[in-house]
Scaffold this motif. Structure first.
Motif, short mmCIF file in Angstrom:
data_model
loop_
_atom_site.label_atom_id
_atom_site.label_comp_id
_atom_site.label_asym_id
_atom_site.label_seq_id
_atom_site.Cartn_x
_atom_site.Cartn_y
_atom_site.Cartn_z
N SER A 85 12.19 -37.85 -65.78
CA SER A 85 13.61 -38.09 -65.57
C SER A 85 14.37 -36.78 -65.55
N THR A 126 13.16 -40.97 -62.34
CA THR A 126 14.62 -41.08 -62.33
C THR A 126 15.22 -39.75 -61.92
N GLU A 147 14.58 -44.68 -59.51
CA GLU A 147 16.04 -44.69 -59.64
C GLU A 147 16.61 -43.40 -59.08
#
Length: 467
Positions: A271, A304, A340
């Motif tokens: 992420s 992400t 994402e």
């Protein structure tokens, strides 16, 4: 009278208590409960001023078992209160403090300077004195000033295994770190003038060398590749794939080189969230292509990605006219684990010099994508974006089977223009605080396609609620 429940069972009950007040109540039930549950009170510690820090330090020096009980340390609400002469004397004459300073300090001069800064209630001096004692610390939340020399120094000694970190690995259990910059904690020129970015980057980088750390959150970070540090502050060069950190969240920061020194050091980055700010002295404007180069090391692991979430951009920066923040990031098709994505439209599609992007959105997105949040869509580009997204949805079954939600954010609120062309607040004849009808109309074909595909579609204006 004997207790019906053994200690192991009582401890399991105590572990379910979330409120610190409940733990305190248990401590005062009896001497047996006091000895059994006191460590629970010390699991989550929040220190707000020198008095809190002094009392806490005395407790953990007097009873090391309490230091080993600490799992979370919260320093975010620190207030640098002024001390009276009697209070300073109380600090300087503390036997426990003198003994610990003798262990931590590397010279008599350092010992004296440390004592003086403790007596001024400076947070970084107290934090640097306490942190080496917390061997079981899991989560650390720190507020720091533009110049935090003691924190810089103690972290350098930690990664170099210097005193007081000789007998055991430093911060061997630390997993999550949050660093919050606060100008109100600045100490003036006690340690000499320094550039604002030096403390942020030098304080951040040592945590990348700790093998147990997984999550880093920080603000006001200027790219370490830009920083010019003095020899005593220079951290070892972070090798590619050296760090165990999997999540990075940088807010109000400036990555002139894509935070290459930080990002490329992560072996398994999952992420990455970045919010740009041109407010830093050395900011050269947001440069997405630099992040594309640095994140290329994580194409197979990144799940992400938030790029420039509600960032701030000035017309002019240290690098001159700030035009580069509209630069195309590049195709994300090779980021095969990405689920994402949150990105500004000019960075998602190359629309700087034309109405239609030369590389269609279909070719810019990875097949693994589940949610797509597009920021900064100007109304004039909405029709183009809707058309591009319709093609994506049309190919969803074969190209993007996991895609289930799309968000579009832009300046979609109702405003009216005066006769001279100046924009003003909407008058009573126009509904205030709502997205324009024509924006909904333009997005309606996409809404229909999303509904037919079983997907969610949301329109946003950052000053309004979600629609």
């Amino acid at each position: 009278m004997e207790l019906a429940l053994p200690n192991d069972v009582l401890l399991l009950v105590g572990e379910q208590l979330e409120q610190k007040a409940d733990c305190w109540n248990l401590v005062f039930v009896s001497r047996h409960f006091h000895d059994l549950f006191l460590s629970f009170v010390y699991r989550r510690v929040s220190l707000r001023d020198w008095h809190d820090a002094s009392s806490f330090l005395y407790a953990i020096l007097n009873r090391p078992v309490l230091a080993r009980a600490v799992r979370e340390l919260d320093w975010r609400d620190w207030h640098a209160k002024g001390l009276s002469e009697d209070q300073r004397k109380e600090i300087t004459e503390s036997t426990h403090l003198k003994e610990w300073l003798h262990v931590v300090s590397h010279s008599d001069i350092e010992n004296q300077q440390w004592t003086e800064d403790l007596g001024q209630g400076l947070g970084d001096a107290w934090a640097a004195l306490i942190l080496p004692l917390l061997s079981q610390l899991r989560k650390l939340q720190l507020s720091y000033a533009s110049t935090s020399p003691w924190l810089d120094r103690i972290m350098q000694r930690a990664i170099q295994c210097e005193r007081p970190f000789v007998s055991q690995p430093p911060f061997k259990c630390l997993q999550e770190v949050s660093l919050h910059h606060r100008n109100d904690l600045d100490r003036g020129d006690t340690w000499g003038a320094r550039e604002e970015h030096q403390s942020a980057s030098t304080l951040l980088m040592p945590f990348f060398s700790l093998p147990s750390v997984r999550v880093i959150t920080a603000d006001s970070v200027v790219d370490p590749s830009t920083a010019i540090t003095s020899p005593e502050q220079t951290t070892q060069n972070l090798r590619v794939g050296f760090s165990s950190i999997t999540e990075i969240d940088l807010r109000s920061s400036s990555g002139n080189h894509g935070m290459e020194a930080l990002v490329s050091s992560c072996a398994d980055l999952k992420s990455f969230k970045y919010q740009h700010s041109d407010s830093h002295v050395l900011s050269h404007g947001y440069q997405p292509s630099a992040f594309y180069r640095s994140l290329a090391h994580s194409k197979k692991s990144l799940q992400t990605l938030w790029l420039d979430h509600y960032g701030s951009h000035f017309p002019f920066t240290a690098g001159g006219l700030n035009q580069s923040h509209d630069e195309w990031f590049g195709s994300l098709a090779d980021f095969t684990a990405l689920r994402e994505l949150r990105v500004r439209l000019p960075n998602l599609l190359d629309i700087r010099y034309q109405n239609e992007p030369p590389t269609p959105l279909l070719e810019c997105l990875p097949s693994s994508l589940a949610t797509l949040y597009i920021e900064g869509c100007e109304e004039r580009n909405l029709g183009m974006l809707v058309s591009q997204l319709q093609v994506v949805i049309k190919n969803r079954r074969t190209r993007f089977p996991g895609l289930n939600r799309i968000d579009i954010e832009g300046a979609f609120q109702n405003v009216r223009s005066d006769d001279d062309g100046a924009t003003s607040s909407p008058g009573p004849e126009i509904s205030d605080g709502v997205i324009k009808d024509k924006v909904f109309q333009a997005a309606e074909p996409l809404h229909i396609d999303c509904s037919n595909a079983g997907m969610e579609l949301y329109l946003h204006d950052r000053t309004l609620l979600t629609f």
